[in-house]
Each structure stands twice: as structure tokens, then as C-alpha cells.
Design a protein around this motif. Sequence first.
Motif, mmCIF file in Angstrom:
data_model
loop_
_atom_site.group_PDB
_atom_site.id
_atom_site.type_symbol
_atom_site.label_atom_id
_atom_site.label_comp_id
_atom_site.label_asym_id
_atom_site.label_seq_id
_atom_site.Cartn_x
_atom_site.Cartn_y
_atom_site.Cartn_z
ATOM 1 N N TYR A 225 0.848 -1.189 0.000
ATOM 2 C CA TYR A 225 0.000 0.000 0.000
ATOM 3 C C TYR A 225 0.883 1.238 0.000
ATOM 4 O O TYR A 225 2.089 1.183 0.293
ATOM 5 N N GLU A 226 0.274 2.366 -0.332
ATOM 6 C CA GLU A 226 0.957 3.647 -0.251
ATOM 7 C C GLU A 226 0.968 4.130 1.199
ATOM 8 O O GLU A 226 0.116 3.729 2.007
ATOM 9 N N PRO A 227 1.908 4.993 1.560
ATOM 10 C CA PRO A 227 2.013 5.424 2.969
ATOM 11 C C PRO A 227 0.719 5.989 3.536
ATOM 12 O O PRO A 227 0.407 5.773 4.712
ATOM 13 N N GLY A 228 -0.055 6.703 2.743
ATOM 14 C CA GLY A 228 -1.292 7.279 3.252
ATOM 15 C C GLY A 228 -2.415 6.283 3.432
ATOM 16 O O GLY A 228 -3.493 6.653 3.916
ATOM 17 N N GLN A 229 -2.210 5.026 3.052
ATOM 18 C CA GLN A 229 -3.265 4.015 3.140
ATOM 19 C C GLN A 229 -3.055 3.053 4.299
ATOM 20 O O GLN A 229 -3.718 2.014 4.365
ATOM 21 N N ARG A 230 -2.178 3.390 5.201
ATOM 22 C CA ARG A 230 -1.908 2.465 6.306
ATOM 23 C C ARG A 230 -3.154 2.223 7.160
ATOM 24 O O ARG A 230 -3.415 1.098 7.607
ATOM 25 N N ALA A 231 -3.936 3.261 7.386
ATOM 26 C CA ALA A 231 -5.150 3.099 8.199
ATOM 27 C C ALA A 231 -6.118 2.127 7.545
ATOM 28 O O ALA A 231 -6.793 1.343 8.229
ATOM 29 N N THR A 232 -6.195 2.135 6.190
ATOM 30 C CA THR A 232 -7.069 1.197 5.482
ATOM 31 C C THR A 232 -6.609 -0.232 5.695
ATOM 32 O O THR A 232 -7.416 -1.138 5.956
ATOM 33 N N VAL A 233 -5.304 -0.464 5.586
ATOM 34 C CA VAL A 233 -4.770 -1.819 5.776
ATOM 35 C C VAL A 233 -4.938 -2.258 7.229
ATOM 36 O O VAL A 233 -5.261 -3.420 7.511
ATOM 37 N N PHE A 367 -1.226 -9.043 -1.841
ATOM 38 C CA PHE A 367 -2.347 -8.199 -2.229
ATOM 39 C C PHE A 367 -1.847 -6.764 -2.374
ATOM 40 O O PHE A 367 -0.900 -6.355 -1.700
ATOM 41 N N VAL A 368 -2.528 -6.024 -3.249
ATOM 42 C CA VAL A 368 -2.194 -4.627 -3.483
ATOM 43 C C VAL A 368 -3.438 -3.780 -3.260
ATOM 44 O O VAL A 368 -4.519 -4.111 -3.758
ATOM 45 N N VAL A 369 -3.304 -2.706 -2.505
ATOM 46 C CA VAL A 369 -4.408 -1.765 -2.280
ATOM 47 C C VAL A 369 -4.285 -0.648 -3.302
ATOM 48 O O VAL A 369 -3.260 0.040 -3.368
ATOM 49 N N ASP A 370 -5.324 -0.488 -4.151
ATOM 50 C CA ASP A 370 -5.242 0.538 -5.184
ATOM 51 C C ASP A 370 -5.595 1.911 -4.622
ATOM 52 O O ASP A 370 -5.801 2.071 -3.408
ATOM 53 N N ASN A 371 -5.678 2.893 -5.503
ATOM 54 C CA ASN A 371 -5.862 4.287 -5.057
ATOM 55 C C ASN A 371 -7.206 4.550 -4.396
ATOM 56 O O ASN A 371 -7.341 5.514 -3.628
ATOM 57 N N ILE A 372 -8.220 3.729 -4.694
ATOM 58 C CA ILE A 372 -9.537 3.961 -4.102
ATOM 59 C C ILE A 372 -9.868 2.941 -3.018
ATOM 60 O O ILE A 372 -11.015 2.842 -2.570
ATOM 61 N N GLY A 373 -8.888 2.144 -2.612
ATOM 62 C CA GLY A 373 -9.097 1.223 -1.501
ATOM 63 C C GLY A 373 -9.493 -0.180 -1.882
ATOM 64 O O GLY A 373 -9.722 -1.010 -0.988
#
Length: 385
Positions: A225-233, A367-373
Amino acid sequence: MSRIGFIREAVFSPTVPEQAIVVDDPQEISRPAPSRPPMWVWVLIFIAGAIGLMVMLYVSGARQLSTGSFFIFPMMMVSMVMMMRTRGAGAQKISAAAKNQNRADYLRKLDELRADTHDAARAQAREINYHHPDPCDGSLATLVGSARMWERAPGIRGNWGHVRLGLGVTRLKTKLTPPTKVPPEDLRETVTTVAARDFLRAQNVIHDVPRPLHLFDQMGWSWFYEPGQRATVQGMLRAMVCQLCVFHGPDDVQLAVITDDLPAWEWAKWLPHTADDEYVDACGPLRLIFGDVRAFMDRFAHDVQSRSPFAPLMDGVAPPARWLVVVVDLPGADCAPILGDAGRMGLSVLEATNDERSVVANAECAFVVDNIGNLLRAADSREVR
């Protein structure tokens, strides 16, 4: 930490009966043989023969037929026979109204099959939601303390080690039997053929149903994931951990968390699965929550290194008595000391480190988290980022 006793009870689980839906054969276009001349050709030949005969009779004075005129009678007879044959063949052609009626009957039959398919799909979706409830709407919390808590055990292979990963598409369990006698391509009736094809394509899957992940089928799983998506993961991992601990007892599954974000995982200390079996403090058993991989290995080095290399579970082979699940929510961490070269039997690592060199950074485990989650499977180890 308080302890409340709990006794497992047998519970009833819904099942979806096996059934099959048969799609009828599409219609076939009936065409006359292309080598047969149309009726007007034979009519023209008959008229030409009759005129020729009248001319010859007139020239001969109508007293006798010349020798050359005898060929006209066979020609006229052949033309009459072919006219009758062509007329009979034309009567066998299906009218436009009959074709439309046959199409309507076929499409009406498909509508009936579609209704049966949707009933089967709804029943299958209810079964999947029963085993994998939504962790976000509170339905999972209602199972705590009920007879369904800790219902999954190693001896029951059905949902052992399964957790809900998200919503997606799954194959319909009801078998759709395709047509067995499909006409050749140039003789297929277009409307019914396209309708049958679209029916089989669209009705063979179910959309927006829970997609389970078998944690113990692989040595571990990784999320990129991108750094800003840590909360999503972290939300995904939190939901998976909650499902794991609701349906699997602490005597079957042990949980450890490695993270540098302790406030995000402080709630895990109340899970009996994170209680240390050996060490205690003033509050009771120590909680298996560590700040880095080294601290985890200081506690579990002997246990981890004594395990045999990972191998997929097979029918008839008893799984380990207790499975260790390690959640690594630590960007940049190296999980090689835990996983080794090929994983460890009875140990699964849920890795959110963005480490492309990890042994679980591959097409089967990543798994990969894309830009929209959305959560996507990695195509190969070179595309995890």
C-alpha cells in the motif's frame, strides 16, 4: 485481566443443496437447398415448352407432330414435377410469425430458468454470509458468547482458518448445464443463440458476496500500500483478527502482534488469544504485543525455529495442535527471521511491511491496495508495488 469460562456447543449450519439447471438448445435456421432453382424457373420452362409445341403444331398444320417436337413433352413433364416439388418445399419453410413465436417461447423459458438461478444464488449468498458475517455492522459482535463462538476446530475442515477478506465475485454452486446440440455457426438462430450465451455468462457468478481467505493455506500473506493508506490496511487486519478470534478458540489459535502503532492495537490485549502461556505480570498473562521483530523472536525464537518447513494441509493429515498467527503491522520490518526460507508449519504471518524481498511477496500470497481502496491480487512479485 478477567477470565470467563466458555463451553462450546454444537450448532446447526445452513447448507445449499446440489442441483443443476439445464439450458435448452438454441433454435436452428431452416433454409432450402441452395442448388434447387426457384419455382419461377420451372414455370418459365413449362411456358416455353408449351409455346414451342403450339408453334410446331401450327407450322405442321396440326395434322401430325414432327419428330423434333417429341423432346418438348419430357421437358414439360420435368418442369411440372419440379414445380410441384419446389412448391412442397416452400410449404415447409417456417413463417416469420412462427419464428417470432418460437423465439418468444425460448426467451420465456430462459426467464423461468433465470428466476430459479436467482433463488439458488440468494440461498448460496445467505449461506456465505452466515459463515462470514459483516465485521462492520455489528453482526459479528452478536456472536460473542453465543453457541457459534469458537465453533471452528482443526478436525472440521469446512471453515477452519477462514476469515472474511472483503466483498467480491464467486462462482455459482448450482451447475448450469449448457446446450448439448448447438447448430453449426451458419445455421444458428441469432436471437436464441445470443440469449443462451448471455444467460450462461451472466448467471454463472454471484456478485457482492463475502470472499473468504484461508489463512493456513499459505505460509503467510502480505499487503502492499501507499504510505497514506496504512489506516485502510490496519482496518482490514483488524477485521480479520476479530473474525479469527470469534470463530477460533484460544486453544486452537494463538495470536501475536508486532507493531510500532501501539494505540491502534491496544484493544488486542483483551483477546484471550494474545495471552502468554508462560509469563505473567500484575494484570495476569503477558500480552503478545511487540514493538519489533527482534522482541518477538526473543520470546518465540525456540518455538519458531523448531517448527518444520511449511507444507499445505492435506486430508487425512492432522494439523498442528495450535496455530500461531503473527500480525506484522510495521512498515520496513524484515520478517525473514520468522518465516525462514520456506515458511514454518503451524505459523502464518499477516505482513503489512511493504517489503518486496519478503518470501510472501509473490502472486499467491500478495495483495495490493489501489488508489480507491480496492484490494487486488498481485500479478507477480515484480508488480506488488
